[in-house]
Design a protein around this motif. Structure first.
Motif, PDB file in Angstrom:
ATOM      1  N   LEU A  75     -32.906 -83.051  81.727  1.00 42.44           N
ATOM      2  CA  LEU A  75     -32.400 -82.321  82.952  1.00 42.44           C
ATOM      3  C   LEU A  75     -31.653 -83.303  83.832  1.00 42.44           C
ATOM      4  O   LEU A  75     -31.074 -82.882  84.955  1.00 42.44           O
ATOM      5  CB  LEU A  75     -33.845 -82.389  83.803  1.00 42.44           C
ATOM      6  N   ALA A  76     -31.775 -84.508  83.680  1.00 42.94           N
ATOM      7  CA  ALA A  76     -30.829 -85.496  84.412  1.00 42.94           C
ATOM      8  C   ALA A  76     -30.649 -86.840  83.316  1.00 42.94           C
ATOM      9  O   ALA A  76     -31.546 -87.231  82.945  1.00 42.94           O
ATOM     10  CB  ALA A  76     -31.551 -85.967  85.876  1.00 42.94           C
ATOM     11  N   ALA A  77     -29.484 -87.525  83.219  1.00 44.91           N
ATOM     12  CA  ALA A  77     -29.218 -88.509  82.459  1.00 44.91           C
ATOM     13  C   ALA A  77     -27.988 -89.137  83.104  1.00 44.91           C
ATOM     14  O   ALA A  77     -27.031 -89.137  82.588  1.00 44.91           O
ATOM     15  CB  ALA A  77     -28.762 -88.123  81.137  1.00 44.91           C
ATOM     16  N   ARG A 111     -31.381 -92.978  85.143  1.00 49.99           N
ATOM     17  CA  ARG A 111     -32.382 -91.956  85.204  1.00 49.99           C
ATOM     18  C   ARG A 111     -32.153 -91.024  84.024  1.00 49.99           C
ATOM     19  O   ARG A 111     -31.174 -90.385  83.794  1.00 49.99           O
ATOM     20  CB  ARG A 111     -32.496 -91.301  86.518  1.00 49.99           C
ATOM     21  N   LEU A 112     -33.146 -90.879  83.285  1.00 51.22           N
ATOM     22  CA  LEU A 112     -33.374 -89.804  82.107  1.00 51.22           C
ATOM     23  C   LEU A 112     -34.690 -89.190  82.154  1.00 51.22           C
ATOM     24  O   LEU A 112     -35.648 -89.782  81.819  1.00 51.22           O
ATOM     25  CB  LEU A 112     -33.281 -90.786  80.722  1.00 51.22           C
ATOM     26  N   THR A 113     -34.586 -87.948  82.790  1.00 49.91           N
ATOM     27  CA  THR A 113     -35.608 -86.854  82.697  1.00 49.91           C
ATOM     28  C   THR A 113     -35.443 -85.947  81.734  1.00 49.91           C
ATOM     29  O   THR A 113     -34.450 -85.306  81.469  1.00 49.91           O
ATOM     30  CB  THR A 113     -35.364 -86.405  84.312  1.00 49.91           C
ATOM     31  N   VAL A 114     -36.578 -85.711  81.252  1.00 47.29           N
ATOM     32  CA  VAL A 114     -36.849 -84.656  80.163  1.00 47.29           C
ATOM     33  C   VAL A 114     -37.976 -83.494  80.457  1.00 47.29           C
ATOM     34  O   VAL A 114     -39.017 -83.759  81.148  1.00 47.29           O
ATOM     35  CB  VAL A 114     -37.374 -85.240  78.927  1.00 47.29           C
ATOM     36  N   LYS A 115     -37.680 -82.356  80.303  1.00 44.94           N
ATOM     37  CA  LYS A 115     -38.544 -81.171  80.714  1.00 44.94           C
ATOM     38  C   LYS A 115     -39.616 -81.398  79.612  1.00 44.94           C
ATOM     39  O   LYS A 115     -39.510 -81.412  78.429  1.00 44.94           O
ATOM     40  CB  LYS A 115     -37.891 -79.698  80.683  1.00 44.94           C
ATOM     41  N   ARG A 143     -23.427 -93.323  76.611  1.00 47.19           N
ATOM     42  CA  ARG A 143     -23.981 -92.141  76.093  1.00 47.19           C
ATOM     43  C   ARG A 143     -23.815 -91.052  77.106  1.00 47.19           C
ATOM     44  O   ARG A 143     -24.612 -90.559  77.677  1.00 47.19           O
ATOM     45  CB  ARG A 143     -25.369 -92.204  75.832  1.00 47.19           C
ATOM     46  N   PRO A 144     -22.526 -90.540  77.350  1.00 46.79           N
ATOM     47  CA  PRO A 144     -22.264 -89.482  78.543  1.00 46.79           C
ATOM     48  C   PRO A 144     -22.830 -88.177  77.706  1.00 46.79           C
ATOM     49  O   PRO A 144     -22.824 -87.869  76.516  1.00 46.79           O
ATOM     50  CB  PRO A 144     -20.817 -89.641  78.680  1.00 46.79           C
ATOM     51  N   GLY A 145     -22.801 -87.146  78.636  1.00 49.02           N
ATOM     52  CA  GLY A 145     -23.148 -85.755  78.396  1.00 49.02           C
ATOM     53  C   GLY A 145     -24.391 -85.480  77.818  1.00 49.02           C
ATOM     54  O   GLY A 145     -24.711 -84.584  76.990  1.00 49.02           O
ATOM     55  N   LEU A 146     -25.617 -86.370  77.961  1.00 47.63           N
ATOM     56  CA  LEU A 146     -26.957 -85.867  77.505  1.00 47.63           C
ATOM     57  C   LEU A 146     -27.403 -84.835  78.522  1.00 47.63           C
ATOM     58  O   LEU A 146     -28.350 -84.241  77.833  1.00 47.63           O
ATOM     59  CB  LEU A 146     -27.743 -87.266  77.720  1.00 47.63           C
TER      60      LEU A 146
END
Length: 318
Positions: A270-272, A276-280, A308-311
């Protein structure tokens, strides 16, 4: 008191150290055979064996204690060695072999087990992992008079230990190991005062052995469940997901109250950005905080996201 001791990992070594420090005469130690470990896969002694040898204590490493099993010669040799030790009691902690009836009957005071839960909850091989995984608020140590069942013997002493919100199996293990050492020393200081209390029939649960396959994260589960499993499986087997064909380990995560984006499939990023790396997840979302790529070390999320762009919008595998 003259005792024999049966145990293998660090949890057991902590108890053995406490018994030695308390002045007990440890006549013999039983532990698992040396196992290959490390990059070179060289045979390594167990933590209990290493400690016993430091203190000049005799060590036996039978492959089996069953006189009618696959290694009857090992069992027969172990019986002769135990009989010669002449101990009043055997203390057992995370040994790894089932004790047959002849072992239970040999010491005059029987065999006492240091178990890492408040019985009858979490009988079995992995009580510390399963307590964290289940979201228990409290666990503890039970000093138990062993019988032929799987952690079914009478309770002698019980001490509780709270499970903190950030506890991993590693952190909780260390506190419980120390508590187990204190409890068995307390019990052996006045063995005639110990009262045998049968375990309640209500509340029995089983802590099944941890399987490596459990490491794979199932993103359809609620975020709270996944977060607990991350902590329960630290340090083994870890929690993992697949990204760009790599198996990435997740060592620390935090529940995310606001996902910042509606919808999303389980496993979707959801956000990278901005550390911040947020996963549903199946319910709610997780912020992934500490990760490890194959062959690397544990790193924080900002370092993991670098380059690591575009996650965002990608779906992580389990």
């Amino acid at each position: 008191m003259r005792i024999t001791f049966a145990g293998t990992p660090e949890f057991a070594a902590t108890a053995l150290a406490a018994l030695i420090d308390a002045g007990h005469d440890v006549a013999l130690v039983l532990t698992q055979p040396d196992r290959p470990a490390g990059r070179g896969m060289k045979l390594q002694p167990s933590a209990v064996k290493a400690l016993a040898l430091q203190h000049g204590i005799a060590v036996a490493q039978p492959r089996s204690l069953r006189l009618d099993g696959k290694s009857p010669e090992d069992a027969a040799a172990a019986r002769a060695t135990l009989q010669a030790a002449g101990a009043e009691v055997m203390v057992v902690a995370a040994y790894g072999l089932i004790l047959p009836q002849w072992v239970l009957d040999l010491p005059p005071r029987g065999c006492l087990n240091i178990h890492g839960s408040v019985l009858p909850r979490w009988r079995g091989a992995a009580p510390i992992h399963r307590a964290i995984e289940a979201g228990d608020a409290v666990t503890g140590i039970t000093l138990m008079q062993m019988d032929a069942g799987l952690d079914t013997g009478d309770m002698l002493l019980v001490a509780e230990e709270p499970i903190h919100a950030d506890d991993t199996t590693a952190t909780l293990h260390d506190r419980l190991a120390a508590l187990g050492g204190r409890l068995v020393v307390q019990g052996l200081a006045a063995p005639d005062t110990l009262i045998r209390t049968p375990q309640p029939a209500e509340g029995v649960t089983y802590a099944h052995k941890i399987d490596k396959a459990e490491a794979a994260i199932d993103w359809t589960q609620p975020a709270a469940v996944i977060e607990r499993r991350v902590r329960a499986f630290d340090p083994f087997p870890g929690a993992s997901f697949v990204l760009d064909g790599e198996l990435v380990k997740l060592w620390r995560a935090e529940l995310r109250a606001e996902t910042g984006r509606a919808g999303g499939a389980p496993g979707e990023v959801l956000a990278a950005a901005e550390g911040r790396l947020t996963v549903k997840c199946g319910h709610g979302a997780l912020d992934l905080l500490q990760l490890q790529r194959p062959g690397g070390r544990r790193i924080d999320v900002a370092a993991f996201l670098h380059g690591r762009p575009g996650l965002a919008g990608r779906v992580l595998g389990g």
